[in-house]
Motif scaffolding. Structure first.
Motif, PDB file in Angstrom:
ATOM      1  N   ALA A 145       0.815  -1.220   0.000  1.00 16.65           N
ATOM      2  CA  ALA A 145       0.000   0.000   0.000  1.00 16.65           C
ATOM      3  C   ALA A 145       0.848   1.269   0.000  1.00 16.65           C
ATOM      4  CB  ALA A 145      -0.928  -0.003   1.214  1.00 16.65           C
ATOM      5  N   LEU A 146       2.121   1.139   0.378  1.00 14.48           N
ATOM      6  CA  LEU A 146       2.951   2.337   0.569  1.00 14.48           C
ATOM      7  C   LEU A 146       2.957   3.259  -0.640  1.00 14.48           C
ATOM      8  CD1 LEU A 146       4.930   3.886   2.302  1.00 14.48           C
ATOM      9  CD2 LEU A 146       6.744   2.370   1.575  1.00 14.48           C
ATOM     10  N   LYS A 147       3.179   2.694  -1.800  1.00 18.08           N
ATOM     11  CA  LYS A 147       3.305   3.525  -2.989  1.00 18.08           C
ATOM     12  C   LYS A 147       1.967   4.131  -3.432  1.00 18.08           C
ATOM     13  CE  LYS A 147       6.184   4.636  -6.520  1.00 18.08           C
ATOM     14  NZ  LYS A 147       7.630   4.671  -6.704  1.00 18.08           N
ATOM     15  N   PRO A 148       0.923   3.305  -3.682  1.00 17.31           N
ATOM     16  CA  PRO A 148      -0.321   3.904  -4.175  1.00 17.31           C
ATOM     17  C   PRO A 148      -1.032   4.784  -3.149  1.00 17.31           C
ATOM     18  CG  PRO A 148      -0.583   1.535  -3.867  1.00 17.31           C
ATOM     19  CD  PRO A 148       0.864   1.839  -3.687  1.00 17.31           C
ATOM     20  N   VAL A 149      -1.066   4.363  -1.876  1.00 23.33           N
ATOM     21  CA  VAL A 149      -1.862   5.098  -0.886  1.00 23.33           C
ATOM     22  C   VAL A 149      -1.055   6.221  -0.256  1.00 23.33           C
ATOM     23  CG1 VAL A 149      -3.296   4.864   1.153  1.00 23.33           C
ATOM     24  CG2 VAL A 149      -3.133   2.979  -0.454  1.00 23.33           C
ATOM     25  N   GLY A 150       0.253   6.014  -0.143  1.00 19.49           N
ATOM     26  CA  GLY A 150       1.077   7.045   0.468  1.00 19.49           C
ATOM     27  C   GLY A 150       1.521   6.658   1.852  1.00 19.49           C
ATOM     28  N   PHE A 151       2.581   7.277   2.307  1.00 19.71           N
ATOM     29  CA  PHE A 151       3.198   6.882   3.563  1.00 19.71           C
ATOM     30  C   PHE A 151       2.306   7.158   4.775  1.00 19.71           C
ATOM     31  CE2 PHE A 151       5.720   8.221   7.257  1.00 19.71           C
ATOM     32  CZ  PHE A 151       6.236   6.989   7.594  1.00 19.71           C
ATOM     33  N   LEU A 152       1.779   8.383   4.862  1.00 13.94           N
ATOM     34  CA  LEU A 152       1.069   8.766   6.095  1.00 13.94           C
ATOM     35  C   LEU A 152      -0.117   7.859   6.412  1.00 13.94           C
ATOM     36  CD1 LEU A 152       1.332  12.653   6.160  1.00 13.94           C
ATOM     37  CD2 LEU A 152       2.384  10.993   7.689  1.00 13.94           C
ATOM     38  N   PRO A 153      -1.083   7.690   5.503  1.00 15.97           N
ATOM     39  CA  PRO A 153      -2.209   6.813   5.852  1.00 15.97           C
ATOM     40  C   PRO A 153      -1.786   5.370   6.099  1.00 15.97           C
ATOM     41  CG  PRO A 153      -2.425   7.653   3.591  1.00 15.97           C
ATOM     42  CD  PRO A 153      -1.262   8.348   4.209  1.00 15.97           C
ATOM     43  N   THR A 154      -0.861   4.846   5.283  1.00 16.12           N
ATOM     44  CA  THR A 154      -0.461   3.445   5.454  1.00 16.12           C
ATOM     45  C   THR A 154       0.188   3.227   6.811  1.00 16.12           C
ATOM     46  OG1 THR A 154       0.173   3.626   3.155  1.00 16.12           O
ATOM     47  CG2 THR A 154       0.609   1.545   4.202  1.00 16.12           C
ATOM     48  N   ALA A 155       1.127   4.107   7.142  1.00 19.19           N
ATOM     49  CA  ALA A 155       1.834   3.940   8.405  1.00 19.19           C
ATOM     50  C   ALA A 155       0.870   4.090   9.572  1.00 19.19           C
ATOM     51  CB  ALA A 155       2.965   4.957   8.503  1.00 19.19           C
ATOM     52  N   ALA A 156      -0.084   5.028   9.480  1.00 20.14           N
ATOM     53  CA  ALA A 156      -1.034   5.231  10.567  1.00 20.14           C
ATOM     54  C   ALA A 156      -1.841   3.965  10.789  1.00 20.14           C
ATOM     55  CB  ALA A 156      -1.953   6.410  10.246  1.00 20.14           C
ATOM     56  N   VAL A 157      -2.361   3.397   9.707  1.00 15.28           N
ATOM     57  CA  VAL A 157      -3.173   2.186   9.834  1.00 15.28           C
ATOM     58  C   VAL A 157      -2.322   1.050  10.408  1.00 15.28           C
ATOM     59  CG1 VAL A 157      -4.411   0.420   8.529  1.00 15.28           C
ATOM     60  CG2 VAL A 157      -4.765   2.842   8.018  1.00 15.28           C
ATOM     61  N   PHE A 158      -1.101   0.906   9.889  1.00 15.07           N
ATOM     62  CA  PHE A 158      -0.215  -0.163  10.361  1.00 15.07           C
ATOM     63  C   PHE A 158       0.041  -0.052  11.853  1.00 15.07           C
ATOM     64  CE2 PHE A 158       4.145  -1.410  11.451  1.00 15.07           C
ATOM     65  CZ  PHE A 158       4.144  -2.747  11.089  1.00 15.07           C
ATOM     66  N   LEU A 159       0.397   1.155  12.279  1.00 19.46           N
ATOM     67  CA  LEU A 159       0.731   1.328  13.701  1.00 19.46           C
ATOM     68  C   LEU A 159      -0.480   1.071  14.576  1.00 19.46           C
ATOM     69  CD1 LEU A 159       3.063   4.456  13.754  1.00 19.46           C
ATOM     70  CD2 LEU A 159       3.668   2.064  14.086  1.00 19.46           C
ATOM     71  N   ILE A 160      -1.623   1.610  14.172  1.00 14.61           N
ATOM     72  CA  ILE A 160      -2.808   1.469  15.020  1.00 14.61           C
ATOM     73  C   ILE A 160      -3.195   0.000  15.147  1.00 14.61           C
ATOM     74  CG2 ILE A 160      -5.277   1.962  15.162  1.00 14.61           C
ATOM     75  CD1 ILE A 160      -4.550   4.699  13.822  1.00 14.61           C
ATOM     76  N   ILE A 161      -3.251  -0.700  13.993  1.00 15.36           N
ATOM     77  CA  ILE A 161      -3.670  -2.107  14.059  1.00 15.36           C
ATOM     78  C   ILE A 161      -2.682  -2.942  14.876  1.00 15.36           C
ATOM     79  CG2 ILE A 161      -4.071  -4.211  12.718  1.00 15.36           C
ATOM     80  CD1 ILE A 161      -5.154  -2.548  10.506  1.00 15.36           C
ATOM     81  N   SER A 162      -1.370  -2.794  14.560  1.00 17.95           N
ATOM     82  CA  SER A 162      -0.434  -3.688  15.237  1.00 17.95           C
ATOM     83  C   SER A 162      -0.343  -3.380  16.725  1.00 17.95           C
ATOM     84  CB  SER A 162       0.938  -3.616  14.563  1.00 17.95           C
ATOM     85  OG  SER A 162       1.377  -2.298  14.487  1.00 17.95           O
TER      86      SER A 162
END
Lengths: 334, 505, 191
Positions: free
Chosen positions: C116-133
């Motif tokens: 997801a990093l490339k199409p969605v972008g760093f900020l939203p992807t990282a936010a979702v990753f951190l919150i879920i994990s």
């Protein structure tokens, strides 16, 4: 989710309006440097761009993107949208990608914003070499076949073109060709005696020559340089070089081909003015580069002539993977 | 008298002094964050300090360089992710110390020893620069190749598990380093006709993946264990500790200066070679290497900081960069209107002494910033794993991306993270992989240069080994170390000294 | 004890990089498969290395790759043969000791991050990753998880994107417009 959707919409709106030259640059511009930090391309671009930024009234964020002899950076910029927000800051070698089998794209997929300057090749030898000029070197090679060690930087690099030029004019050279990563490491090896002769850019060799750590054999130009008057021009030894010279590597700023004309114009204006900045001119002069500062049709024709001459030279020396003919590059007319 | 004035200029001028301090402070943190490299920071600074005078610009850059080389050890000790390649060896013994709750001690020793090594490097630069650079220039492709072979023999001391698995890992590393377009001939190697592979595999991506992500994945097994409480009673090592390791640190600093001064090799190789040296000469470490031996911290940290001074030697005397950072500094000197080269020392002697003075100041700042804030830093390890692990993973992703702005590097990093996770489980050591990747080009390129120069003639090649004293010394070292690591040696010793010696080896 | 094993036998989980995990005289679940894969991989690499330039010249670009691949093949075969002869560790299973649920979940999350990093972008992807994990692992309240995740993300973004001008993939977030807007604002304020 709502926030993301809103963001996406506003991004679209901004991107659409951003293409208009009136408010270009509406956002940061990326400048992709084809070569690593500390190299000549890097130094040139990092010293001209701050002046251009001032004139543009925007920010250019410069990034080094190395790999694939610069092809990675070229392909990256070509894949971005052609809105003038991604600049390619490169050197001459993309013009050889097609014939060397290194990539399918070259500067024909780009519009030159400015071809800033070109370098002059010079043949230097280690101080212990048993010859002092170009004629002496040629005689020594004939007497001692397979002994002289030439530095090289891989097919398509400046040494390979210069060597091809010598072989075209003087016939085959029976020398050992030792490969290096670039002219910096090769010149270091020359000073340590690991190689005897190296074709390099004037700017890279000039300080070593001044200190007597290497000796100039011939300058590959039609006349002497006032930066280094003690180095004779190669045309003094053999007038046949006049057909191929002046030749040299160059640096330029490019944008993708379909960039709106008014954006290109604005960028070209900024870089043309930046390139006349006295500090920058002095820097280039000190490093032995010849200022060109050309754009538009002039730059396009410079690029295509350069490509014709060089690719056919390499083709005739048997160094290419594919003939320039395949790509519609015509043999230069005599 | 002029030299003294130039030397103290940085201290007497408050603005310059402040900039060195600021640079060193920033450097420590840049070095500590994986993916942010000193090389990157210094090249950004070129545009940033473009309109400044040359002296302030150089002060800031030197500060960042000095701090950055040291800073890499922080994350290596605390998280097992070396912040910079030169801190790889530090992780080997530093991280086990942190796991015992001795992170404070580890950082303290590292700081003091980095300071010490830094001084040796600067001292050699100031007193013997022309001598050392003459010596460094004498290295021929053949000698670089022997140096690489010497490095590869370190596999033995980096893999305390099965030696066979260690050799496998080392060879794998060399193979990883060869992937992509060969820079000398543009031949594709190990690419399997996949375009993605032609760009090669970023060394930093392998490093962050193998050390960072695989460690984070492994820690998932103990997610509910409470974090290790860190003892911070003892930070500055006692005078006795320093005195005890003085002979070792002098030797490893010398290794650092020489490797640093050689164009084409830098602090990363210096640190690994020093680590190996320490393992070889330390007869009775208080703790085994790999379990938190102090010597395992002393050696790489003195060596990589000594390499800083070493890297300036060819830069100041010949205009030849000793490593990537000095290459950029040469570019910066050009931009500021100086012409770095062999004439710089003659045309602009004040520049030389100014740089030496700045290095000294930066070294003191490094000691200052290194010894303060340790309490805060060690708190990182006390963050509950449930929060720390996702953060390490995200930082690894950002770091891998930032090195070359390449999404492919992120994929490589993740791939090697998973691969490294399995390697750890099944007893394959990871150190040799990284060693192999670092040495791959050095070995491969110089082997080819050496054999091409001898016209593909092995006889002439071996003849050449004994024609130069330098090559002969290196070759004998390679043979001795190799023999000492093979079972033959152990058997021979047993035969001579009897079986009782077996446990000692 | 195998005299060839020079490591610390207590740590079977790879405590540090200098003391790798595994047992010297027992085989862990999946170890045999891994050793087999390494052997097959080495053989494939050797074949590929031979394809670079064959036995053309000592200085060919394929010389060192061929030598290293050969070393890999020999050592991996030795390891494979040894592993076959070992007994399995009693009481360890693949699902419990090598690939427990949480590791698999994190694998999936990491791969998702990468895709997801490339199409969605760093900020939203990282936010979702951190919150879920963080939510899965720490099992704390939602507001707490959100605060920690987003706070640390903001810090990392500031350091990399603003201070070091690393161009993280912007994706759907109009980052550069946003930053330029603030730059202009600051510049206008300064004038």
């Amino acid at each position: 989710m709502k926030r993301f959707a809103l963001g996406a919409v506003s991004a679209l709106v901004l991107a659409a309006t951003g293409a208009l030259a009136a408010d270009y640059p509406a956002k940061e511009i990326q400048g992709i440097i084809q070569w690593g930090a500390g190299g000549s391309t890097d130094t040139v671009m990092r010293s001209v761009t701050p002046h251009a930024e001032e004139i543009l009234g925007g920010t250019v964020v410069m990034q080094n993107m190395t790999g694939g002899v610069g092809a990675i950076a070229l392909n990256y910029v070509a894949d971005q949208s052609a809105d003038g927000y991604t600049l390619l800051m490169g050197a001459e070698n993309p013009l050889l990608y097609k014939v060397m089998g290194l990539g399918k794209k070259d500067y024909s997929d780009f519009v030159p914003v400015n071809v800033l300057a070109r370098g002059t090749p010079i043949l230097v030898a280690s101080p212990n070499a048993p010859f002092d000029d170009y004629a002496g070197m040629m005689a020594y090679i004939k007497e001692h076949p397979g002994e002289v060690r030439f530095g090289a930087t891989g097919p398509g690099g400046l040494p390979s073109v210069v060597t091809a030029m010598i072989e075209t004019i003087e016939g085959d050279l029976d020398v050992i060709s030792v490969p290096y990563d670039g002219d910096g490491p090769a010149l270091t090896a020359l000073q340590g005696g690991a190689i005897d002769v190296m074709p390099a850019v004037l700017g890279a060799a000039i300080e070593g020559i001044r200190a007597g750590n290497m000796k100039p054999l011939a300058l590959f130009d039609v006349a002497k340089s006032d930066k280094l008057p003690e180095a004779p021009a190669v045309t003094d030894f053999n007038a046949a070089y006049n057909d191929y010279l002046p030749w040299g590597p160059f640096f330029g700023v490019f944008v993708a081909k379909d960039t709106p004309a008014d954006v290109v114009e604005k960028l070209a204006g900024a870089y043309a003015e930046a390139a006349t900045n006295p500090e920058f001119v002095e820097l280039m002069n000190n490093r032995g580069f010849t200022m060109m500062n050309i754009a538009g049709a002039e730059a396009e024709s410079f690029l295509s002539t350069w490509q014709q001459n060089t690719t056919w030279l390499l083709q005739d020396a048997g160094l290419t993977k594919t003939s320039p003919e395949e790509f519609g590059i015509a043999r230069p007319g005599k | 008298m002029g030299a003294f004035h130039d030397f103290f200029q940085v201290i007497l001028n408050p603005e310059l002094f402040l900039l060195v301090g600021l640079g060193t402070f920033a450097g420590v943190y840049i070095g500590a964050i994986p993916g942010l490299s000193v090389t990157m920071a210094v090249s950004i600074l070129i545009s940033f300090t473009f309109s400044w005078d040359v002296l302030p610009a150089i002060s800031l850059m030197i500060g960042i360089y000095m701090g950055g080389v040291y800073g890499g050890s922080r994350t290596a000790i605390l998280l097992n992710i070396p912040g910079a390649p030169s801190a790889i060896a530090t992780a080997m013994d530093g991280y086990p110390m942190a796991q015992r709750g001795e992170a404070g001690t580890a950082i303290g020793v590292t700081t003091v020893m980095s300071f010490f090594g830094g001084f040796i490097g600067i001292g050699v630069l100031a007193l013997a620069a022309p001598l050392v650079s003459d010596f460094a220039l004498k290295f021929q492709p053949r000698d670089y190749m022997l140096l690489a072979v010497l490095g590869i023999l370190l596999v033995g001391s980096l893999s305390s598990g099965s030696l066979v698995k260690g050799i496998f890992s080392g060879a794998l590393g060399i193979g990883i380093g060869a992937v992509g377009m060969d820079p000398l001939t543009f031949t594709e190697r190990f690419t399997f006709d996949i375009p993605l592979l032609t760009q090669g595999i970023s060394f930093i991506a392998v490093m962050i993946g193998m050390f960072g992500v695989s460690e984070a994945l492994l820690q998932l097994h103990n997610i509910d264990l409470p974090a290790v409480r860190q003892k911070i009673d003892r930070i500055v090592p006692s005078f006795n500790t320093i005195k005890k390791h003085l002979p070792l640190s002098l030797q490893t600093s010398t290794i650092g200066v020489i490797i640093g001064a050689l164009p084409g090799t830098g602090g990363d190789i210096a640190a690994l070679m020093a680590y190996d040296h320490a393992k070889r000469v330390t007869k009775n470490p208080e703790r085994k290497f790999g379990d938190g031996a102090i010597e395992g911290l002393v050696a790489p940290e003195t060596a990589n900081n000594a390499a800083v001074g070493g890297a300036f030697i060819p830069m100041m005397t010949l205009g030849i960069p000793g490593d990537a950072v000095t290459a950029i500094m040469i570019g910066a000197l050009y931009i500021h209107g100086l012409n770095p080269g062999p004439m710089l020392m003659i045309d602009q002697p004040h520049m030389f002494w100014f740089i030496v003075g700045t290095l000294v100041a930066a070294n003191f700042f490094m000691l200052l910033f290194g010894l303060t804030g340790i309490k805060l830093f060690t708190k990182i390890v006390e963050i509950p794993r449930a929060f720390l692990i996702p953060l390490i993973m995200m930082l690894s992703i950002v770091g891998a991306y930032a090195v070359n702005n390449s999404i492919n590097d992120v994929y490589w990093m993740l791939g090697f993270g998973v691969f490294g996770y399995f390697m750890r489980h099944y007893g394959y050591p990871l150190g040799p992989v990284i060693l192999g990747v670092i040495l791959s080009r050095l070995l491969d390129d110089n082997w080819r240069r050496a054999i091409i120069s001898e016209r593909e003639d092995l006889g002439r090649f071996f003849g050449g080994l004994f024609s130069s004293p330098l090559s002969t010394v290196l070759f004998v070292a390679v043979v001795l170390i190799f023999v000492s690591q093979t079972p033959l040696w152990t058997k021979g010793k047993e035969m001579i000294f009897g079986r009782s010696n077996r446990s000692a080896s | 004890m195998d005299p060839e094993f020079r490591g610390d036998a207590d740590h079977h989980d790879g405590t540090s990089d200098a003391t790798p995990g595994g047992y010297a005289d027992q085989r862990r679940p999946g170890e045999l498969v891994f050793a087999g894969l390494m052997t097959a991989g080495s053989a494939a690499l050797l074949w590929n290395a031979y394809g670079i330039a064959g036995f053309d010249a000592l200085s060919s670009p394929g010389a060192i790759p061929m030598a290293t691949a050969a070393v890999m093949l020999v050592t991996s075969v030795i390891t494979l043969v040894r592993t076959i002869g070992l007994q399995k560790v009693a009481g360890e299973t693949l699902a419990k000791d090598i690939l427990p649920m949480i590791v698999l979940v994190m694998f999936v999350l990491l791969v998702g991050f990468g895709i997801a990093l490339k199409p969605v972008g760093f900020l939203p992807t990282a936010a979702v990753f951190l919150i879920i994990s963080m939510k899965i692992m720490a099992r704390r309240s939602w507001p707490y998880t959100f605060a920690v995740a987003l706070g640390s993300l903001a810090l990392i973004w500031l350091v990399f994107r603003i201070v070091f001008t690393v161009l993280l993939p912007a994706g759907i977030v109009p980052e550069s417009e946003f930053i330029q807007f603030f730059r202009s604002l600051v510049q206008a304020g300064a004038k």
